[in-house]
Design a protein around this motif. Structure first.
Motif, mmCIF file in Angstrom:
data_model
loop_
_atom_site.group_PDB
_atom_site.id
_atom_site.type_symbol
_atom_site.label_atom_id
_atom_site.label_comp_id
_atom_site.label_asym_id
_atom_site.label_seq_id
_atom_site.Cartn_x
_atom_site.Cartn_y
_atom_site.Cartn_z
ATOM 1 N N ASN A 1 -13.012 43.185 9.108
ATOM 2 C CA ASN A 1 -12.515 44.349 9.880
ATOM 3 C C ASN A 1 -12.270 44.036 11.359
ATOM 4 N N GLY A 2 -12.215 42.772 11.705
ATOM 5 C CA GLY A 2 -11.984 42.389 13.098
ATOM 6 C C GLY A 2 -13.286 42.146 13.838
ATOM 7 N N GLY A 3 -14.328 42.893 13.435
ATOM 8 C CA GLY A 3 -15.663 42.680 13.975
ATOM 9 C C GLY A 3 -15.750 42.875 15.476
ATOM 10 N N LEU A 4 -16.673 42.161 16.087
ATOM 11 C CA LEU A 4 -16.913 42.335 17.521
ATOM 12 C C LEU A 4 -15.661 42.100 18.363
ATOM 13 N N PRO A 5 -14.861 41.042 18.109
ATOM 14 C CA PRO A 5 -13.659 40.865 18.937
ATOM 15 C C PRO A 5 -12.728 42.082 18.891
ATOM 16 N N ALA A 6 -12.698 42.797 17.770
ATOM 17 C CA ALA A 6 -11.792 43.940 17.629
ATOM 18 C C ALA A 6 -12.242 45.132 18.463
ATOM 19 N N THR B 1 -12.907 28.667 11.055
ATOM 20 C CA THR B 1 -13.265 29.814 11.886
ATOM 21 C C THR B 1 -12.062 30.195 12.720
ATOM 22 N N LEU B 2 -11.707 31.478 12.696
ATOM 23 C CA LEU B 2 -10.627 31.983 13.555
ATOM 24 C C LEU B 2 -11.299 32.688 14.737
ATOM 25 N N ALA B 3 -11.056 33.987 14.933
ATOM 26 C CA ALA B 3 -11.756 34.689 16.009
ATOM 27 C C ALA B 3 -13.136 35.108 15.512
ATOM 28 N N GLY B 4 -14.020 34.143 15.469
ATOM 29 C CA GLY B 4 -15.390 34.384 15.037
ATOM 30 C C GLY B 4 -16.320 33.603 15.940
ATOM 31 N N CYS C 1 -7.110 36.868 16.648
ATOM 32 C CA CYS C 1 -6.981 37.355 18.019
ATOM 33 C C CYS C 1 -5.870 36.644 18.771
ATOM 34 N N ASN C 2 -5.327 35.548 18.189
ATOM 35 C CA ASN C 2 -4.225 34.865 18.880
ATOM 36 C C ASN C 2 -3.273 34.225 17.876
ATOM 37 N N ALA C 3 -2.178 33.681 18.380
ATOM 38 C CA ALA C 3 -1.109 33.164 17.527
ATOM 39 C C ALA C 3 -1.577 31.982 16.689
ATOM 40 N N GLU C 4 -2.489 31.177 17.245
ATOM 41 C CA GLU C 4 -2.971 30.023 16.483
ATOM 42 C C GLU C 4 -3.769 30.480 15.257
ATOM 43 N N LYS D 1 -3.679 43.181 19.655
ATOM 44 C CA LYS D 1 -4.896 43.685 19.027
ATOM 45 C C LYS D 1 -5.469 42.608 18.121
ATOM 46 N N VAL D 2 -6.769 42.691 17.889
ATOM 47 C CA VAL D 2 -7.414 41.806 16.932
ATOM 48 C C VAL D 2 -7.275 42.433 15.541
#
Lengths: 238, 183
Positions: free
Chosen positions: B93-98, B15-18, B66-69, B136-137
């Motif tokens: 598509n980036g979803g909610l964080p975007a 999981t990344l930005a999820g 959403c971040n470098a990691e 940006k996400v």
């Protein structure tokens, strides 16, 4: 005997003056479309309804039906071009389906499902388009606008109000509200307007009514868009 | 002579930005997990707690960048997975964080950590251990090549099962009307 053309090999009857898509939808044959609406004159802008007529590509919403035309629509070539157009519509706006009240009832989303669009493919623009919540009963979320101009046409041609317009050109085209302030509250827009219910996506939304129909029971949960041919024709028959 | 045991494919997930919702949905395949482990061996995944991804056949990525990691983990997955799959709206598509994308990052950080009434105002975090946020996400296909996309928020357990069984059987994954959802 009525005149006919063939659509993907099937005979489609038409009356003089009908466009290809009008005759096809009336006969129960789906051709993907977004800016076409059965109650309105053709606009010819989204190009989703592009078909091949006697081997040449043309928009089926602006092309008059004629005796003996050979029309191709459900081909891999045309559908992959339609998919690319749909993907561009997705990346140019902010189409976050999970947080959109129109999800499940949205013509754009249902068309993308029909075209088997698994990803928007291109780089997203993520444009900055503030909402207009000024009106007491309606919200405008410009992030989802696909420039079909149906609200423009409905407000001008049916409601006689001219509340909406498309401004700018090319990639800068955008939907505006015809008021000095640019705000919907400063127009005579009302819930009874045709323009209030004509948006195929989630731009013009009534306030205080959100996610009223549960997932699984929404229009395009029940059937894919091609099975309806056009939901707006089905409603007229009821 | 007995036929040689069929080699299990290696499967990694991250999981990344999820929100881990896609992983929860993955667990929704329920008892079919028993069928799945006959076919695959899990590598890095929240299910195994293995921290580094090794050579894999299939990598499932939930979440956008959403971040470098996130970018580091994604590139590591791409390097190690033969087939990389974007699972869920955020990866696609980036979803909610975007939805933070139209707002400049410094405005968001300032509001949360410096100005918004009722919050602690402890200063914008600056610990070297924290991965730096991206301006940006981004969806993952903007950074690496993605082989398959499995949309949904989350894709249902049935959609994930259909996708995986198609893929493991060597078929082109095909969701069809009932399982294809962007929400």
């Amino acid at each position: 005997m009525s005149k006919t053309f063939t659509l993907d090999g099937k005979d489609v009857p038409f009356r003089d003056g009908q466009t290809i898509i009008e005759a096809a939808l009336e006969a129960g044959h789906y051709i993907p479309h977004l800016c076409h609406h059965p109650d309105f004159k053709a606009h010819g802008s989204c190009k989703l309804c592009t078909v091949k007529v006697n081997g040449r590509q043309t928009a089926s919403c602006t092309m008059q039906a004629a005796e003996g035309q050979v029309v191709e629509s459900e081909t891999e070539e045309l559908n992959s071009e339609r998919r690319a157009l749909t993907q561009m519509l997705f990346v140019e706006g902010n189409h976050f389906c999970p947080s959109c009240e129109k999800s499940g009832d949205c013509q754009l989303q249902a068309t993308a499902y029909h075209l088997n669009m698994m990803t928007a493919h291109y780089d997203h623009f993520f444009p900055n388009r503030p909402l207009d919540a000024s009106h007491p009963d309606f919200l405008l979320d410009f992030n989802r606008c696909i420039l079909c101009s149906l609200c423009v046409r409905a407000s001008r041609d049916v409601d006689g109000k001219n509340v909406f317009a498309l401004a700018g050109r090319g990639i800068k085209s955008h939907l505006i509200v015809n008021a000095r302030s640019g705000k919907l509250a400063d127009t005579d827009f009302s819930a009874a307007d045709k323009a209030a219910s004509v948006c195929p996506v989630g731009v013009i939304l009534p306030k205080r009514r959100g996610f009223a129909v549960p997932i699984g029971e929404r229009t395009f949960d029940k059937q894919p868009i091609d099975a309806y041919v056009d939901t707006r024709i089905a409603r007229k028959e009821e | 002579m007995d036929a040689p045991a069929k080699k299990k494919l290696r499967l990694a997930t991250a999981t990344l930005a999820g929100c881990f919702g896609c992983h929860m949905s993955f667990l929704d395949i329920d008892e079919r997990l028993f069928d799945l482990v006959e076919l695959v061996e899990f590598d890095r995944s929240p299910l195994t707690d293995i921290k580094e991804v090794g050579p894999c056949d299939i990598g499932l990525i939930e979440g956008g960048l959403c971040n470098a990691e996130n970018v580091h983990v994604l590139r590591d997955f791409r390097k190690h997975c033969r087939i990389l799959v974007a699972v869920g709206a955020c990866a696609i598509n980036g979803g909610l964080p975007a939805q933070r994308n139209p707002i400049p990052l410094h405005e968001i950080l300032s509001e949360v950590y410096l100005t918004e009434p009722g919050l602690a105002h402890s200063g914008i975090p600056n610990d070297p251990e924290l991965p730096l946020p991206l301006n940006k996400v981004h969806p993952i296909h903007e950074v690496v090549k993605v082989d398959y996309f499995l949309p949904g928020c989350p894709p249902s357990g049935d959609a994930i099962w259909k996708f995986l069984t198609d893929l493991l059987a060597g078929r082109e994954p095909e969701l069809g009307h009932a399982l294809m959802h962007y929400d």
